[in-house]
Scaffold this active site. Structure first.
Site, PDB file in Angstrom:
ATOM      1  N   HIS A   1       0.915  -1.197   0.044  1.00  0.00           N
ATOM      2  CA  HIS A   1      -0.244   0.097  -0.078  1.00  0.00           C
ATOM      3  C   HIS A   1       0.949   1.223   0.052  1.00  0.00           C
ATOM      4  O   HIS A   1       1.897   1.276   0.762  1.00  0.00           O
ATOM      5  CB  HIS A   1      -0.880   0.107   1.032  1.00  0.00           C
ATOM      6  CG  HIS A   1      -1.829   1.215   0.977  1.00  0.00           C
ATOM      7  ND1 HIS A   1      -2.970   0.968   0.690  1.00  0.00           N
ATOM      8  CD2 HIS A   1      -1.728   2.563   1.776  1.00  0.00           C
ATOM      9  CE1 HIS A   1      -3.710   2.158   0.620  1.00  0.00           C
ATOM     10  NE2 HIS A   1      -3.054   3.043   1.388  1.00  0.00           N
TER      11      HIS A   1
ATOM     12  N   ASP B   1     -14.317   4.225   7.845  1.00  0.00           N
ATOM     13  CA  ASP B   1     -13.362   5.015   7.181  1.00  0.00           C
ATOM     14  C   ASP B   1     -13.902   5.873   5.988  1.00  0.00           C
ATOM     15  O   ASP B   1     -13.472   7.091   5.935  1.00  0.00           O
ATOM     16  CB  ASP B   1     -12.243   4.172   6.929  1.00  0.00           C
ATOM     17  CG  ASP B   1     -11.092   5.013   5.821  1.00  0.00           C
ATOM     18  OD1 ASP B   1     -10.583   5.888   6.707  1.00  0.00           O
ATOM     19  OD2 ASP B   1     -10.938   4.845   4.727  1.00  0.00           O
TER      20      ASP B   1
ATOM     21  N   ARG C   1     -13.205  14.259   7.184  1.00  0.00           N
ATOM     22  CA  ARG C   1     -12.040  14.907   7.639  1.00  0.00           C
ATOM     23  C   ARG C   1     -11.608  15.799   6.390  1.00  0.00           C
ATOM     24  O   ARG C   1     -11.071  16.867   6.316  1.00  0.00           O
ATOM     25  CB  ARG C   1     -10.987  13.792   7.571  1.00  0.00           C
ATOM     26  CG  ARG C   1     -11.089  13.027   8.916  1.00  0.00           C
ATOM     27  CD  ARG C   1     -10.369  11.704   9.005  1.00  0.00           C
ATOM     28  NE  ARG C   1      -8.967  11.883   8.385  1.00  0.00           N
ATOM     29  CZ  ARG C   1      -8.011  10.985   7.962  1.00  0.00           C
ATOM     30  NH1 ARG C   1      -8.524   9.864   7.607  1.00  0.00           N
ATOM     31  NH2 ARG C   1      -6.613  11.257   7.426  1.00  0.00           N
TER      32      ARG C   1
ATOM     33  N   SER D   1      -6.951   5.262   9.193  1.00  0.00           N
ATOM     34  CA  SER D   1      -7.437   5.372   7.918  1.00  0.00           C
ATOM     35  C   SER D   1      -6.917   4.166   7.000  1.00  0.00           C
ATOM     36  O   SER D   1      -7.564   3.104   6.484  1.00  0.00           O
ATOM     37  CB  SER D   1      -7.706   6.525   7.332  1.00  0.00           C
ATOM     38  OG  SER D   1      -8.019   6.438   5.963  1.00  0.00           O
TER      39      SER D   1
ATOM     40  N   LYS E   1      -8.163  -0.553   6.490  1.00  0.00           N
ATOM     41  CA  LYS E   1      -8.589  -0.904   5.238  1.00  0.00           C
ATOM     42  C   LYS E   1      -7.711  -2.038   4.788  1.00  0.00           C
ATOM     43  O   LYS E   1      -8.231  -3.021   4.387  1.00  0.00           O
ATOM     44  CB  LYS E   1      -8.410   0.109   4.068  1.00  0.00           C
ATOM     45  CG  LYS E   1      -9.522   0.999   4.183  1.00  0.00           C
ATOM     46  CD  LYS E   1      -9.450   2.238   3.118  1.00  0.00           C
ATOM     47  CE  LYS E   1      -8.495   3.160   3.529  1.00  0.00           C
ATOM     48  NZ  LYS E   1      -8.425   4.457   2.957  1.00  0.00           N
TER      49      LYS E   1
END
Ligand code: URA
Ligand code: CA
Length: 449
Positions: A82, A161, A168, A183, A187
Site C-alpha cells: 500500500h 473510514d 476529514r 484510515s 482498510k
C-alpha cells in the site's frame, strides 16, 4: 456514555479506552453520532493526538465496522502493498505482476485517485474492457489460478473510514498522523492480507512533507499491523518529484508495460524492486533481500512479469493487445512538447504542482464524483538532476481541449525548475521500518536509462 464527554476528554488531552473508542466508531457508522460531533472529535484528535494503544484500538474498531474480507481460500501467504499516495506512483502495475511471477499470490484491493494523487483503479480502467469489480469468489479464484488480481475496495470494506475520510476532507483534519494511520491500516486489516508492505511517501507531493513525520507515521502503522498479528514493514520513499516519467492514467499503463518489457525508467523500477523484495521475503519466498531482488530481476528479464500482467488483464476482461499496441488505449488529441530553450540542468520537478496540473488536464478528480479523461496527462522525458540540451524535449503534455491546455501550461512550466549548474541527483529511498527498528538507506535516483 455521551459523545460530548468523550470529545471533552480528548480535547483536554486524556486517553480514551477501548470501549469509548468503539462507542464512537459504532455510533458514527450507524448514524447515531452526527457529523458535527465527529468533526469536533477529529479536531480534538488533531490537536491532542492519540497514543499508540488508542490508535490501534481506533484502527481495529474501524476495520470491524464492515465486513472483514476472508482470503483464507487463497493458497500461500498473501502480502499486500500500500502506498500512502503520490504523484505518478505506477508501482502497483509493475510490482504486482513481478511478485506474482515469482510465485507469491497477490490479491490486491486498490483505490481511485483523489486530488493531485493517482489511483491504480483509474489507470487499469484505461485498458479497454477491463473490469475492476469482481465478485469475491471470482477474485479468489483468479488469484488461485493466475496468482494475481486487482479489484476495487468492496463497498462494505471499513465503511467507518469511508464516512470519516469524507468528513476529514472538508474539516481540515486529513493530515493528523493517528487519523491517517488508522484510515490506512483499517482498510489493510479488513482487506484480509497476511502481511503488509507499506510505501510511505515523503516530500512535497505526499501527505507527509517532512521526513520525521513520515518516520512517525511509518512506525505507528508498523506497530498497528504487528499488534494485529500481521508482519508489517514500511519503506520511506521520495515524493518530491513524480516517480518514473508518466503522470496520467493510460500514460502510466504504457509506462508499466515499458518497465515490464525492460525499457522503463530506473527510479520506478528501483522502488518496485525494493518494495517487491520485501513482499517476497514476507511471503516466505526469499531468505534475503539479495535473493529476492534476483528473483524479481529474473521475472523481469525473462518476460514472465509482463506475461503475468497480460494474464491478469485477460482474466478481468481487458484487451491485452492494448498492452502491445498502445494506439488501442485512449488517445489524446493534442500532444504539446516542452523543449529546452538552452543547455541546462533540471533541478526540480515539483511533484504536487505537476500532479495538480495533470488533474486539471483531466487525469484526476477535484471531487470524488468528477469524470476522468483517461488519455490526459504529462509524460516527462527527463528527471531532476539530468542535463538537457537546447531543443531537447523536457516533457510532452497530453490534452483534449486547447483551452484547458493553455490554462494549465504556464503552471506546468513553473513546476519545472532549471539551473545552469550541476545538480546532485535527489534521493529515492530513505529508510525501512520494521519491528526490528529503522534501517537507513541512501539510494539516489538513478537517471540512467
Ligand atoms: N490514505 C488513506 O487511505 N487515508 C488517509 O487518511 C490518508 C491517505
Ligand atoms: Ca509514473
Amino acid at each position: 456514555m455521551r459523545m460530548v464527554d468523550l470529545i471533552k476528554k480528548k480535547r483536554d488531552g486524556q486517553a480514551l479506552d477501548k470501549q469509548e473508542i468503539e462507542y464512537i466508531i459504532d455510533g458514527y457508522t450507524n448514524g447515531d453520532i452526527p457529523d458535527y460531533q465527529m468533526a469536533a472529535f477529529n479536531m480534538a484528535v488533531y490537536f491532542s493526538g492519540m497514543n499508540d494503544r488508542e490508535t490501534t484500538d481506533l484502527t481495529i474498531a474501524m476495520a470491524k465496522s464492515g465486513k472483514m474480507a476472508d482470503l483464507s481460500a487463497i493458497n500461500g501467504i498473501k502480502v499486500d502493498k500500500h502506498s500512502t499516495g503520490g504523484v505518478a506512483d505506477t508501482t502497483t502495475l509493475v510490482l504486482a505482476p513481478l511478485v506474482a511471477a515469482c510465485g507469491a499470490p497477490v490479491a490486491k484491493m486498490a483505490g481511485r485517485g483523489l486530488g493531485h494523487t493517482g489511483g491504480t483503479l483509474d489507470k487499469l480502467e484505461s485498458i479497454p474492457g477491463m473490469r475492476v469489480s469482481l465478485s469475491m469468489d471470482e477474485f479468489i479464484n483468479n488469484v488461485n489460478t493466475i496468482g494475481l488480481a486487482i479489484i476495487g475496495q468492496t463497498e462494505d470494506l471499513a465503511p467507518a473510514d469511508k464516512k470519516l475520510y469524507a468528513l476529514r476532507d472538508v474539516t481540515a483534519t486529513v493530515d493528523a498522523i493517528p487519523l491517517i494511520a488508522s484510515s490506512i491500516m483499517s482498510k489493510k486489516l479488513a482487506g484480509g492480507a497476511d502481511a503488509i508492505v507499506l510505501d510511505v511517501k515523503v516530500g512535497e507531493g505526499a501527505f507527509m512533507k517532512d521526513y520525521d513525520d513520515a518516520v512517525k507515521l511509518a512506525e505507528l502503522m508498523v506497530n498497528i499491523g504487528e499488534n494485529a498479528g500481521k508482519r508489517t514493514v514500511a519503506a520511506i520513499t521520495d515524493m518530491n518529484q513524480p516517480l518514473g516519467l508518466a503522470i496520467g492514467n493510460s500514460l502510466e499503463v504504457i509506462e508499466a508495460c515499458e518497465t515490464l518489457k525492460g525499457r522503463g525508467c530506473k527510479d520506478l523500477l528501483d522502488v518496485c524492486l525494493f518494495l517487491g523484495s520485501h513482499m517476497l521475503m514476507l511471503a516466505g519466498m526469499a531468505a534475503s533481500g539479495g535473493q529476492a531482488v534476483s528473483m524479481l530481476e529474473d521475472a523481469l528479464k525473462s518476460g514472465r512479469g509482463f506475461a503475468k500482467l497480460k494474464e491478469m488483464v485477460a482474466a478481468q476482461g481487458g484487451n491485452c493487445e492494448a498492452l502491445e499496441d498502445y494506439s488501442l488505449l485512449p488517445q489524446a488529441k493534442i500532444k504539446h512538447e516542452i523543449k529546452a530553450e538552452r543547455d541546462l540542468y533540471l533541478s526540480r520537478l515539483h511533484a504536487e504542482q505537476l500532479g495538480l496540473c495533470a488533474m486539471r488536464l483531466g487525469a484526476g478528480r477535484a471531487t470524488k464524483d468528477d469524470a476522468i479523461d483517461l488519455s490526459a496527462g504529462i509524460m516527462l522525458n527527463k528527471k531532476a538532476g539530468e542535463f538537457v540540451r537546447k531543443d531537447e524535449i523536457i516533457a510532452t503534455v497530453y490534452a483534449n481541449d486547447e483551452q484547458r491546455l493553455n490554462g494549465v501550461l504556464p503552471d506546468i512550466l513553473n513546476s519545472i525548475e532549471t539551473s545552469e549548474d550541476f545538480i546532485e541527483r535527489p534521493k529515492l529511498i530513505y529508510s525501512l521500518l520494521s519491528k526490528h527498528g529503522i534501517e537507513r538507506f541512501s539510494l539516489f535516483t538513478n537517471v540512467d536509462r
